[in-house]
Design a protein around this motif. Sequence first.
Motif, PDB file in Angstrom:
ATOM      1  N   ARG A 160      77.987  38.104  33.560  1.00 52.11           N
ATOM      2  CA  ARG A 160      77.285  39.382  33.330  1.00 52.11           C
ATOM      3  C   ARG A 160      75.900  39.138  32.744  1.00 52.11           C
ATOM      4  NH1 ARG A 160      81.748  41.386  31.003  1.00 52.11           N
ATOM      5  NH2 ARG A 160      80.891  41.119  28.915  1.00 52.11           N
ATOM      6  N   GLY A 161      75.836  38.207  31.789  1.00 51.02           N
ATOM      7  CA  GLY A 161      74.549  37.909  31.150  1.00 51.02           C
ATOM      8  C   GLY A 161      73.557  37.311  32.141  1.00 51.02           C
ATOM      9  N   LEU A 162      74.015  36.360  32.932  1.00 47.75           N
ATOM     10  CA  LEU A 162      73.121  35.742  33.919  1.00 47.75           C
ATOM     11  C   LEU A 162      72.660  36.781  34.932  1.00 47.75           C
ATOM     12  CD1 LEU A 162      74.978  32.341  34.580  1.00 47.75           C
ATOM     13  CD2 LEU A 162      73.010  32.748  33.073  1.00 47.75           C
ATOM     14  N   SER A 163      73.560  37.688  35.311  1.00 47.52           N
ATOM     15  CA  SER A 163      73.209  38.745  36.273  1.00 47.52           C
ATOM     16  C   SER A 163      72.141  39.671  35.695  1.00 47.52           C
ATOM     17  CB  SER A 163      74.456  39.548  36.651  1.00 47.52           C
ATOM     18  OG  SER A 163      75.420  38.715  37.275  1.00 47.52           O
ATOM     19  N   ALA A 164      72.214  39.937  34.396  1.00 45.61           N
ATOM     20  CA  ALA A 164      71.197  40.786  33.766  1.00 45.61           C
ATOM     21  C   ALA A 164      69.832  40.091  33.795  1.00 45.61           C
ATOM     22  CB  ALA A 164      71.605  41.120  32.331  1.00 45.61           C
ATOM     23  N   PHE A 165      69.833  38.769  33.558  1.00 50.54           N
ATOM     24  CA  PHE A 165      68.566  38.028  33.667  1.00 50.54           C
ATOM     25  C   PHE A 165      68.012  38.107  35.095  1.00 50.54           C
ATOM     26  CE2 PHE A 165      69.682  35.689  29.702  1.00 50.54           C
ATOM     27  CZ  PHE A 165      68.449  35.744  29.069  1.00 50.54           C
ATOM     28  N   ALA A 166      68.915  38.018  36.094  1.00 52.43           N
ATOM     29  CA  ALA A 166      68.483  37.980  37.496  1.00 52.43           C
ATOM     30  C   ALA A 166      68.170  39.373  38.039  1.00 52.43           C
ATOM     31  CB  ALA A 166      69.573  37.333  38.344  1.00 52.43           C
ATOM     32  N   GLY A 167      68.756  40.400  37.420  1.00 54.18           N
ATOM     33  CA  GLY A 167      68.566  41.749  37.933  1.00 54.18           C
ATOM     34  C   GLY A 167      69.432  42.041  39.139  1.00 54.18           C
TER      35      GLY A 167
END
Length: 311
Positions: A142-149
């Motif tokens: 989830r965190g990595l996805s937030a960084f990637a958008g």
Amino acid sequence: MPSPDDARRRDLDLDDLLRRVRGTTGGEVDDSIPQLADADPDLLGVALALPDGRVRTAGDAGASFSVQSAVKPFLFALALADTGGDALDRVGIEPTGEAFDALELEAGTGRPPNPMVNAGALLTAALVDGGDADGRAARILRGLSAFAGRDLEVDEDVSRSEQLLGDRNHALAHLMRSEGTLHVTADDAVEAYARSCAVLVDAGCLAVMGATLALGGRNPVTGVQVVDAAVARDVVSVMATCGVYDGSGRWMREVGVPAKSSVSGAIVLSAPRVLGAAVVSPPLDGQGTSVRGAAASAALSRELGLHAFAS
Ligand code: GLN
């Protein structure tokens, strides 16, 4: 007032940059796991993520690959966020001058030397707060996805290979257990790190991830504040000193932009306050840095005025 640099960042001919970079040859594709060994050596892509949310791409910027060590700055960021900064007591921040997977801990403390080498990333992945191993894996994704958008996924085959063949990572986790500096089981730490390395990205979303760190923790595409500005600053500082392993000094002189290399041949760059960028080309030099990726990064730095220490 837009500056001439802003105009260049908007207008630089990225296709032409890649054409010039193709002339750079040499390097070997990583063969630590079959999925990486199968990478196309001719793959070449570049992406820029600008503060206004525009993402400029060229070449194979849409091709997907496992993020590998380019995930390390983001694991460090999530660990800092989830521990309220305590992660800084648990992992060092000094460059090692050693290879990324050196079986080495900080003398005296038994801590991993920094979060950009494997020992450090095994620990920062384990510091991400999720309750148990499944919760941690979910929180990391989830965190990595937030960084990637966008919603990222794990390549389960890559993750399995990493866990099966990552003997040095298992050794590092056990070493930290024996020093009392790893709080979860060695298997849990290796799993969290291996799954993180196996997350699929492309140059476009990796550039957005780099931009989020460069721009105070706020994703310029989604507008979401992913981590605090203080966390982003800490992470980019350590990318600057340790991000290219034992090649970090040369990188700082030649490119002058905080960056993280990876064995998939991707490099993520975070130019503070200016932009994020990513380049991908699988053949690597002896320090695990993409040969054409480094050439493309140097060209971007020169042509977009990104060098931190240029007058
Ligand atoms: N998964 C790889 C490993 O731990 C990542 C290393 C890297 O990209 N430098 O060996």
